[in-house]
Design an enzyme around this catalytic site. Structure first.
Site, PDB file in Angstrom:
ATOM      1  N   CYS A 162       0.795  -1.229   0.000  1.00  0.00           N
ATOM      2  CA  CYS A 162       0.000   0.000   0.000  1.00  0.00           C
ATOM      3  C   CYS A 162       0.826   1.277   0.000  1.00  0.00           C
ATOM      4  O   CYS A 162       0.258   2.371   0.021  1.00  0.00           O
ATOM      5  CB  CYS A 162      -0.952  -0.019   1.189  1.00  0.00           C
ATOM      6  SG  CYS A 162      -1.988  -1.498   1.224  1.00  0.00           S
ATOM      7  N   HIS A 291      -2.692   7.795   6.419  1.00  0.00           N
ATOM      8  CA  HIS A 291      -2.874   6.524   5.712  1.00  0.00           C
ATOM      9  C   HIS A 291      -4.250   5.967   6.066  1.00  0.00           C
ATOM     10  O   HIS A 291      -4.999   5.553   5.190  1.00  0.00           O
ATOM     11  CB  HIS A 291      -1.761   5.550   6.098  1.00  0.00           C
ATOM     12  CG  HIS A 291      -1.816   4.247   5.374  1.00  0.00           C
ATOM     13  ND1 HIS A 291      -1.817   4.166   3.994  1.00  0.00           N
ATOM     14  CD2 HIS A 291      -1.860   2.960   5.829  1.00  0.00           C
ATOM     15  CE1 HIS A 291      -1.868   2.889   3.625  1.00  0.00           C
ATOM     16  NE2 HIS A 291      -1.902   2.150   4.713  1.00  0.00           N
ATOM     17  N   HIS A 324      -9.868   1.981   0.285  1.00  0.00           N
ATOM     18  CA  HIS A 324      -8.418   1.783   0.272  1.00  0.00           C
ATOM     19  C   HIS A 324      -8.041   1.236  -1.094  1.00  0.00           C
ATOM     20  O   HIS A 324      -8.330   0.077  -1.416  1.00  0.00           O
ATOM     21  CB  HIS A 324      -8.017   0.808   1.377  1.00  0.00           C
ATOM     22  CG  HIS A 324      -6.538   0.711   1.586  1.00  0.00           C
ATOM     23  ND1 HIS A 324      -5.613   1.241   0.713  1.00  0.00           N
ATOM     24  CD2 HIS A 324      -5.808   0.126   2.572  1.00  0.00           C
ATOM     25  CE1 HIS A 324      -4.404   1.007   1.147  1.00  0.00           C
ATOM     26  NE2 HIS A 324      -4.487   0.330   2.291  1.00  0.00           N
TER      27      HIS A 324
END
Length: 414
Positions: A162, A291, A324
């Site tokens: 990620c 994040h 996400h």
């Protein structure tokens, strides 16, 4: 580091194709998440799907690259005049002086999933039209974009989970600083697939409701898909609301394959490195794009890292709006950070209603105007691959550079 300018950027996700609809959705605090209806995914979760990805094949001369991931990439490249801007850069510098650095996590693995369903019943052979090298292979994304523009400079796909879409900025910066290229197409593309959906489900990380980053009742992630790109160049005439890349911090805490260091050690190291490279103090940062995956452990670890370095800096995670987007998240959130700087506003953390008091952050619940000068964007991946980016407005950075003293002294004066 010497600043680099985002001379052009674009973003496509479930909240919109291009910057204008993305900005509008963020101002309106509108989420693009919806119940999962992805083909063959029998899961009680929400996803951030981009409408119309499957409708248009890739350009005819690139048909060997055709897969859902590259269709999404092409859709993103066609927004906001980005393709024209890259073509101008190629004409200006030459095809060999432009690089391509793109992040992805699963690339076109959906194409392989579908190919395995069509294996020959007698031999198990994969279908003849399946092109692994041009679709599923991680490098295929960079190869596709390189071919799309006729670029001949260095190219690489970054796959660090990620943080992929953020770490590409570091790769591009090193190539430009070394004098090997004059400009770089950076970004990230990740699309929905069964491997991702069922993989995160097996880790018990999927939320059964729209994700709620940093909320006291957060229960996991909502997976999204996105294509986001930026054109990086040395500043030519950067002024006013032009967005500069000022600092890149990378770290690897290697604590665990899928869990962050419980004290946010790797995240803190990345943030500190990005600030040091930018020549800024923590107090100079006006907004932090977290994040913020909405899992209990990830948000807690990031909260510890942020709290150790910042004193009440406003922050939020935009994953409540976009989901996400995994390997594309760093690039998508870099574009959102650039939008926040250009339009001087702080995007709300959509989906979050009661920020976890144990994390003790100044979490933005309503989008609002703000005189932003510098923004920090965090991206942390599985295996402890961390990256933080510092962006700034050209006018604010020019004013700050004219002030005497160190970053700490300037911050104290403010």
């Amino acid at each position: 580091m010497n600043p680099l300018e985002l001379t052009h950027f674009t973003a496509t996700s479930c909240i919109g194709r291009g910057l204008a609809p993305t900005l509008q959705a963020l101002h309106e605090q509108r989420s693009g998440l919806s119940p999962c209806r992805f083909d063959r995914a029998d899961l009680a979760t929400w996803v951030g799907a981009v409408e119309g990805v499957d409708d248009a094949p890739v350009r005819a001369d690139l048909r060997d690259f055709d897969c859902r991931n590259h269709r999404l990439a092409q859709l993103g490249l066609e927004q906001d005049g980005f393709a024209d801007a890259v073509a101008d850069a190629v004409a200006r510098y030459g095809a060999a002086r432009v690089g391509v650095f793109l992040g992805t996590s699963t690339s076109g693995i959906l194409e392989t999933e579908q190919a395995y369903r069509r294996r020959a019943p007698q031999t198990g052979a994969l279908p003849q039209g399946f092109h692994y090298a041009n679709t599923h292979n991680s490098y295929s994304l960079a190869a596709f974009v390189r071919a799309y523009f006729g670029i001949e400079g260095p190219a690489a796909s970054i796959s660090t989970a990620c943080s992929s879409g953020a770490k590409v900025f570091g790769s591009a910066r090193r190539m430009i600083e070394a004098g090997l290229i004059d400009a770089a197409v950076v970004g990230g593309v990740d699309s929905l697939c069964l491997t991702t959906l069922y993989g995160f489900n097996s880790l018990e990380l999927l939320s059964r409701e729209p994700c709620r980053p940093f909320d006291v009742e957060r229960r996991g992630i909502s997976i999204g898909e996105a294509a986001a790109f930026a054109l990086l160049e040395r500043p030519r005439h950067a002024q006013g609301d032009a967005v500069l890349l000022l600092g890149i911090g990378e770290s690897s805490d290697a604590h665990h394959m899928s869990s962050p260091h419980p004290e946010g050690l790797g995240a803190r190291l990345a943030i500190e490195a990005s600030l040091a490279q930018a020549g800024l103090a923590a107090a100079d940062i006006d907004y932090i794009n977290l994040h913020g995956t909405a899992t209990p452990s990830n948000d807690a670890a990031e909260g510890l890292a942020v709290r150790a370095l910042f004193d009440g800096t406003p922050c939020s995670s935009t994953k409540g709006a976009t989901g996400h987007t995994l390997g594309a998240a760093g690039a998508l959130e870099a574009a959102i950070s650039a939008l926040a700087l250009r339009h001087r506003f702080m995007p709300a953390g959509v989906g979050t209603s009661e920020p976890d008091p144990a994390l003790n952050l100044r979490y933005v619940l309503k989008s609002r105007s703000a005189a932003l000068r510098y923004v920090l964007s965090n991206s942390f991946g599985f295996g402890g691959t961390n990256c933080s980016l510092v962006f700034g407005r050209a006018d604010a950075h020019a004013d700050a550079a004219a002030e005497p003293g160190t970053a700490d002294e300037r911050s104290t004066a403010r």
